[in-house]
Scaffold this active site. Sequence first.
Site, PDB file in Angstrom:
ATOM      1  N   LYS A  14       9.986  24.315  50.798  1.00  0.00           N
ATOM      2  CA  LYS A  14      11.094  23.663  51.499  1.00  0.00           C
ATOM      3  C   LYS A  14      12.437  24.330  51.234  1.00  0.00           C
ATOM      4  O   LYS A  14      13.181  24.611  52.158  1.00  0.00           O
ATOM      5  CB  LYS A  14      11.242  22.220  50.975  1.00  0.00           C
ATOM      6  N   ARG A  89      13.500  10.539  49.507  1.00  0.00           N
ATOM      7  CA  ARG A  89      12.298  10.859  48.747  1.00  0.00           C
ATOM      8  C   ARG A  89      11.295   9.711  48.794  1.00  0.00           C
ATOM      9  O   ARG A  89      10.188   9.844  48.323  1.00  0.00           O
ATOM     10  CB  ARG A  89      12.647  11.027  47.274  1.00  0.00           C
ATOM     11  N   ARG A 128       6.880  30.104  40.022  1.00  0.00           N
ATOM     12  CA  ARG A 128       8.332  30.023  40.229  1.00  0.00           C
ATOM     13  C   ARG A 128       9.151  30.437  39.007  1.00  0.00           C
ATOM     14  O   ARG A 128       8.839  30.037  37.891  1.00  0.00           O
ATOM     15  CB  ARG A 128       8.686  28.563  40.482  1.00  0.00           C
ATOM     16  N   ARG A 161      11.954  26.717  35.200  1.00  0.00           N
ATOM     17  CA  ARG A 161      12.711  25.460  35.176  1.00  0.00           C
ATOM     18  C   ARG A 161      11.934  24.423  34.375  1.00  0.00           C
ATOM     19  O   ARG A 161      10.721  24.359  34.493  1.00  0.00           O
ATOM     20  CB  ARG A 161      12.883  24.957  36.611  1.00  0.00           C
ATOM     21  N   ARG A 172       4.974  15.448  38.861  1.00  0.00           N
ATOM     22  CA  ARG A 172       5.791  15.487  40.094  1.00  0.00           C
ATOM     23  C   ARG A 172       4.914  15.342  41.331  1.00  0.00           C
ATOM     24  O   ARG A 172       5.317  14.708  42.306  1.00  0.00           O
ATOM     25  CB  ARG A 172       6.598  16.783  40.164  1.00  0.00           C
TER      26      ARG A 172
HETATM   27  P1  ADP Z   1      11.403  19.701  43.918  1.00  0.00           P
HETATM   28  O1  ADP Z   1      11.620  19.585  45.396  1.00  0.00           O
HETATM   29  O2  ADP Z   1      11.020  21.064  43.536  1.00  0.00           O
HETATM   30  O3  ADP Z   1      10.606  18.573  43.371  1.00  0.00           O
HETATM   31  P2  ADP Z   1      14.230  19.169  43.532  1.00  0.00           P
HETATM   32  O4  ADP Z   1      15.030  20.339  43.134  1.00  0.00           O
HETATM   33  O5  ADP Z   1      14.332  18.672  44.910  1.00  0.00           O
HETATM   34  O6  ADP Z   1      12.739  19.492  43.116  1.00  0.00           O
HETATM   35  O7  ADP Z   1      14.565  17.935  42.574  1.00  0.00           O
HETATM   36  C1  ADP Z   1      14.567  18.064  41.176  1.00  0.00           C
HETATM   37  C2  ADP Z   1      14.681  16.684  40.544  1.00  0.00           C
HETATM   38  O8  ADP Z   1      15.879  16.026  40.989  1.00  0.00           O
HETATM   39  C3  ADP Z   1      13.561  15.720  40.917  1.00  0.00           C
HETATM   40  O9  ADP Z   1      12.431  15.877  40.105  1.00  0.00           O
HETATM   41  C4  ADP Z   1      14.252  14.368  40.708  1.00  0.00           C
HETATM   42  O10 ADP Z   1      14.347  14.039  39.348  1.00  0.00           O
HETATM   43  C5  ADP Z   1      15.664  14.640  41.208  1.00  0.00           C
HETATM   44  N1  ADP Z   1      15.835  14.310  42.646  1.00  0.00           N
HETATM   45  C6  ADP Z   1      16.067  15.170  43.659  1.00  0.00           C
HETATM   46  N2  ADP Z   1      16.187  14.508  44.821  1.00  0.00           N
HETATM   47  C7  ADP Z   1      16.030  13.197  44.555  1.00  0.00           C
HETATM   48  C8  ADP Z   1      16.024  12.009  45.339  1.00  0.00           C
HETATM   49  N3  ADP Z   1      16.189  12.038  46.663  1.00  0.00           N
HETATM   50  N4  ADP Z   1      15.819  10.835  44.708  1.00  0.00           N
HETATM   51  C9  ADP Z   1      15.630  10.781  43.389  1.00  0.00           C
HETATM   52  N5  ADP Z   1      15.607  11.844  42.600  1.00  0.00           N
HETATM   53  C10 ADP Z   1      15.812  13.069  43.152  1.00  0.00           C
END
Ligand code: ADP
Length: 216
Positions: A14, A89, A128, A161, A172
């Site tokens: 994404k 999310r 990654r 990361r 996750r």
């Molecule tokens: P990925 O898409 O690789 O899971 P992101 O970079 O989008 O990771 O998000 C990293 C972290 O930030 C998530 O694991 C969560 O803790 C937090 N996060 C991101 N977006 C949201 C959201 N919309 N609601 C709640 N937590 C979020």
Amino acid sequence: MEIVILLGAPGSGKGTLAVELAKVSGIRHLSSGDLLRAAVKDGTPAGMKAKTFMDTGNLVPDELIAEMIEDVVRADTKTQTLLLDGFPRNVPQAEILAGMMARVGVMLRCALLLDVPDDVVIRRISGRRVCPACGAGFNVDTLPPKQDGICDNCSAELIIRKDDKPETVQHRLEVYAAQTFPLIEYYRGAEKLVTIDGSSDDLAWKTQAALQKIRG
Ligand code: ADP
């Protein structure tokens, strides 16, 4: 402004697709993960609250991220199409977003699903690497740095990361299945869902496919 929501599992590509879409079109990319990581780095009150959730692979509270997104949307008077990556999310966040869009006066163009099988997702995440200095992203399989373990842009040493470590990745994926997966049906029900096949590593092809779907 109109909003496009990007949906897909962690590791579906994404973020990479969103960055490319922003590069080749006038679309603005807003990543909730980047927004949160910037807040953590800057030590803002929101960032300090978010940190413990993020480090353990859990979602931060809905209201916390929703307010941060709303601030960005309200401050942006120029962008025509805003691509939301990582927000909403879960269904409650989708409902908060719908309320916010009605208040602010922005429309939902579509929810674009990047569809990728689980085994591809796991392989991609374990490859990654990120640069802690400039934020550039790499993948040992699909987007390797020129020199092993070193950032192409600024020569810093690349890291995994914290939330890409294997034990956190599994968690996750479970969080995604339980919380985010239901959004697919939510937007299908609203007749807003469009899908592209995300299993290919051909970014140019995926970008064009995504633009076609968005412009519909
Ligand atoms: P990925 O898409 O690789 O899971 P992101 O970079 O989008 O990771 O998000 C990293 C972290 O930030 C998530 O694991 C969560 O803790 C937090 N996060 C991101 N977006 C949201 C959201 N919309 N609601 C709640 N937590 C979020």
